[in-house]
Scaffold this motif. Sequence first.
Motif, PDB file in Angstrom:
ATOM      1  N   GLY A 122       0.822  -1.211   0.000  1.00  0.00           N
ATOM      2  CA  GLY A 122       0.000   0.000   0.000  1.00  0.00           C
ATOM      3  C   GLY A 122       0.854   1.257   0.000  1.00  0.00           C
ATOM      4  N   ILE A 123       1.918   1.253   0.806  1.00  0.00           N
ATOM      5  CA  ILE A 123       2.784   2.438   0.900  1.00  0.00           C
ATOM      6  C   ILE A 123       3.546   2.656  -0.415  1.00  0.00           C
ATOM      7  CG2 ILE A 123       4.825   3.392   2.063  1.00  0.00           C
ATOM      8  CD1 ILE A 123       3.826   1.876   4.602  1.00  0.00           C
ATOM      9  N   LEU A 124       4.036   1.534  -0.989  1.00  0.00           N
ATOM     10  CA  LEU A 124       4.820   1.645  -2.225  1.00  0.00           C
ATOM     11  C   LEU A 124       3.989   2.175  -3.397  1.00  0.00           C
ATOM     12  CD1 LEU A 124       6.983  -1.614  -2.076  1.00  0.00           C
ATOM     13  CD2 LEU A 124       7.829   0.742  -2.076  1.00  0.00           C
ATOM     14  N   ALA A 125       2.667   2.060  -3.287  1.00  0.00           N
ATOM     15  CA  ALA A 125       1.799   2.570  -4.364  1.00  0.00           C
ATOM     16  C   ALA A 125       1.697   4.096  -4.322  1.00  0.00           C
ATOM     17  CB  ALA A 125       0.417   1.937  -4.265  1.00  0.00           C
ATOM     18  N   ARG A 126       2.451   4.746  -3.432  1.00  0.00           N
ATOM     19  CA  ARG A 126       2.519   6.196  -3.287  1.00  0.00           C
ATOM     20  C   ARG A 126       1.134   6.834  -3.146  1.00  0.00           C
ATOM     21  NH1 ARG A 126       7.486   7.195  -2.020  1.00  0.00           N
ATOM     22  NH2 ARG A 126       7.176   9.369  -2.591  1.00  0.00           N
ATOM     23  N   ALA A 153       7.041   3.418  12.188  1.00  0.00           N
ATOM     24  CA  ALA A 153       8.166   3.716  11.298  1.00  0.00           C
ATOM     25  C   ALA A 153       7.667   4.285   9.976  1.00  0.00           C
ATOM     26  CB  ALA A 153       8.976   2.445  11.052  1.00  0.00           C
ATOM     27  N   ALA A 154       6.582   3.702   9.478  1.00  0.00           N
ATOM     28  CA  ALA A 154       6.039   4.163   8.194  1.00  0.00           C
ATOM     29  C   ALA A 154       5.545   5.595   8.293  1.00  0.00           C
ATOM     30  CB  ALA A 154       4.901   3.241   7.758  1.00  0.00           C
ATOM     31  N   ILE A 155       4.865   5.905   9.408  1.00  0.00           N
ATOM     32  CA  ILE A 155       4.322   7.256   9.560  1.00  0.00           C
ATOM     33  C   ILE A 155       5.451   8.269   9.663  1.00  0.00           C
ATOM     34  CG2 ILE A 155       3.076   8.785  11.157  1.00  0.00           C
ATOM     35  CD1 ILE A 155       1.268   6.364  11.777  1.00  0.00           C
ATOM     36  N   SER A 156       6.486   7.930  10.441  1.00  0.00           N
ATOM     37  CA  SER A 156       7.572   8.909  10.594  1.00  0.00           C
ATOM     38  C   SER A 156       8.346   9.074   9.286  1.00  0.00           C
ATOM     39  CB  SER A 156       8.498   8.520  11.746  1.00  0.00           C
ATOM     40  OG  SER A 156       9.306   7.464  11.329  1.00  0.00           O
ATOM     41  N   GLU A 157       8.413   8.030   8.480  1.00  0.00           N
ATOM     42  CA  GLU A 157       9.162   8.117   7.224  1.00  0.00           C
ATOM     43  C   GLU A 157       8.366   8.801   6.124  1.00  0.00           C
ATOM     44  OE1 GLU A 157      12.242   5.973   4.515  1.00  0.00           O
ATOM     45  OE2 GLU A 157      12.128   5.978   6.675  1.00  0.00           O
ATOM     46  N   PRO A 161      -1.304  10.358   5.426  1.00  0.00           N
ATOM     47  CA  PRO A 161      -2.463  10.258   6.316  1.00  0.00           C
ATOM     48  C   PRO A 161      -3.043   8.847   6.248  1.00  0.00           C
ATOM     49  CG  PRO A 161      -2.828  11.907   4.595  1.00  0.00           C
ATOM     50  CD  PRO A 161      -1.467  11.362   4.384  1.00  0.00           C
ATOM     51  N   THR A 162      -3.277   8.290   7.413  1.00  0.00           N
ATOM     52  CA  THR A 162      -3.694   6.882   7.473  1.00  0.00           C
ATOM     53  C   THR A 162      -4.949   6.753   8.320  1.00  0.00           C
ATOM     54  OG1 THR A 162      -1.382   6.216   7.284  1.00  0.00           O
ATOM     55  CG2 THR A 162      -2.907   4.559   8.125  1.00  0.00           C
ATOM     56  N   ILE A 163      -5.926   6.045   7.793  1.00  0.00           N
ATOM     57  CA  ILE A 163      -7.123   5.749   8.576  1.00  0.00           C
ATOM     58  C   ILE A 163      -7.132   4.246   8.831  1.00  0.00           C
ATOM     59  CG2 ILE A 163      -9.650   5.765   8.641  1.00  0.00           C
ATOM     60  CD1 ILE A 163      -9.608   8.115   6.679  1.00  0.00           C
ATOM     61  N   ILE A 164      -7.197   3.899  10.117  1.00  0.00           N
ATOM     62  CA  ILE A 164      -7.268   2.480  10.491  1.00  0.00           C
ATOM     63  C   ILE A 164      -8.657   2.214  11.036  1.00  0.00           C
ATOM     64  CG2 ILE A 164      -6.397   0.719  12.087  1.00  0.00           C
ATOM     65  CD1 ILE A 164      -3.709   2.163  12.106  1.00  0.00           C
ATOM     66  N   VAL A 165      -9.346   1.208  10.524  1.00  0.00           N
ATOM     67  CA  VAL A 165     -10.579   0.802  11.210  1.00  0.00           C
ATOM     68  C   VAL A 165     -10.303  -0.485  11.965  1.00  0.00           C
ATOM     69  CG1 VAL A 165     -12.106   1.879   9.481  1.00  0.00           C
ATOM     70  CG2 VAL A 165     -11.632  -0.560   9.352  1.00  0.00           C
ATOM     71  N   ALA A 174      -0.284   3.271  21.417  1.00  0.00           N
ATOM     72  CA  ALA A 174       1.116   3.711  21.399  1.00  0.00           C
ATOM     73  C   ALA A 174       1.393   4.696  20.266  1.00  0.00           C
ATOM     74  CB  ALA A 174       2.030   2.495  21.260  1.00  0.00           C
ATOM     75  N   LEU A 175       0.545   4.686  19.252  1.00  0.00           N
ATOM     76  CA  LEU A 175       0.776   5.568  18.101  1.00  0.00           C
ATOM     77  C   LEU A 175       0.150   6.953  18.292  1.00  0.00           C
ATOM     78  CD1 LEU A 175       0.098   2.947  15.279  1.00  0.00           C
ATOM     79  CD2 LEU A 175       2.316   3.790  16.033  1.00  0.00           C
ATOM     80  N   LYS A 176      -0.549   7.130  19.428  1.00  0.00           N
ATOM     81  CA  LYS A 176      -1.227   8.389  19.746  1.00  0.00           C
ATOM     82  C   LYS A 176      -2.045   8.930  18.569  1.00  0.00           C
ATOM     83  CE  LYS A 176       2.032   9.908  23.285  1.00  0.00           C
ATOM     84  NZ  LYS A 176       2.727   8.637  23.412  1.00  0.00           N
ATOM     85  N   PRO A 177      -3.000   8.125  18.156  1.00  0.00           N
ATOM     86  CA  PRO A 177      -3.818   8.563  17.016  1.00  0.00           C
ATOM     87  C   PRO A 177      -4.970   9.459  17.457  1.00  0.00           C
ATOM     88  CG  PRO A 177      -4.514   6.397  17.714  1.00  0.00           C
ATOM     89  CD  PRO A 177      -3.427   6.812  18.663  1.00  0.00           C
TER      90      PRO A 177
END
Lengths: 194, 249
Positions: A122-126, A153-157, A161-165, A174-177
């Motif tokens: 998903g990340i590599l698909a930019r 790591a992905a978020i800091s790099e 914007p990421t939505i997790i359900v 721990a990710l302080k969302p």
Amino acid sequence: MSKSGVKMVNWSDCWLDNQLIVEAGTIDVSPALVVVSGGSGVGKTTLLRAISRQNPSLRPRLVFQEPTLLPWLTVTENLSIVCEDIESQTHWLSLFDLSEVGQLRPGQLSLGMQRRIAIVRGILARPRLLLLDEPSASLDPANVERLISNIRAAISEESVPTIIVTHSPRDFEALKPSYFELTGRPAVLSQSRT
Amino acid sequence: MPFSAATSLVALLVFWGLSSELFQTDVFPGPLVVFASLGREAISGELWVHLSATFGRVLAAFGLAWITGVFIGVILGRSDLLDRWFWPWVNIFLNMPALVVIVICYLGLGMTELAAVLAVVINKAPLIAVNVRDGVRQFESRYEEFARVYELSWAQKLRLVWIPQLEPFLFTALRTGLSLTWKIILVVELLGRSSGIGFQIHLYFQLFEVDMILAYALSFMMVMQLIEWVAVRPLERHVQKWRKDGQLV
């Protein structure tokens, strides 16, 4: 705010078999990570699908609960579908502690590994918006911990914007969302504390 | 060829030889007699003429039947509307006796090579279409959704998503289609061609030379077995490789 500059994501009413499942709404994704919780069958996946379909300008990439890696391809071949740059593939696989699995096929990997590879894909698909559907479901605590550290790591790099359900929002504390909750029938999204 | 398969074939030959010795009749010659006849035909060159004629027809007929069947199967598998309309047609052709199709083709187009090949295509394409249609209808929706979300091009979908899911069905169509095609070709040749294994079987039937009938039949069975070993099996291994990889864990 995220690098992509995306702040608000909208969706219209989501209907399924002539039934209104999720009411139209807007979500602020400027904190980079948003966790949407809700009980089973409330419409969490429907919401993600609606966001994915209705915001094509954000090139949203939905990472499904079932990893949907193509089982006849190796991990590297799966990643090459969305990004042929081997350097990027190697970088992200290593960031997700998956350096050794490039030549294996999905059937040779655990569910947790497949999920993490699907996130890498998903990340590599930019994308300008990443959508994760129940990424921690059916994983043991050790795998959930590894997943969280990978997402961090992905978020800091990349700071996409990421939505997790999820039905277990505490997994992501721990990710302080920024937390939202999907409740009711038809479901309505509202901000929540956890 | 694996050792067990070779042993099994030798055992079959021994069984055939012993049975032939036991019955001692002209209509059931033993393997030595049949192989001697086969050798004579091979040396005279007659065998190769007819073998290549039949082989050419099998390839042409099966190739066309496969392309037609895959085309029809994909269309019916993807479209409910077309499936509702045309599925009964496929079913009727599927159950039409091969002999009827062959006779009609010969009556309509004359005793020509085109009629011979067309008869087999009409006979076999429905079987391949049924296989492929079933395969297409079993496409997994999650891979379709992945292809949509990740905006795969049509060519990517075909190469990466559809063909791999269809491979087992294409492969079954290949294996069953090929073995049935050559059997029908023999009937086609017997009824209306002047070359090929079927023609030779008809000729030696009239001369009551059972050893020659068996020799010619055996020659093509050996060719088909060879195709199985050098083409079909390796292809099968290639198609199933990822499934086996998946079982390692």
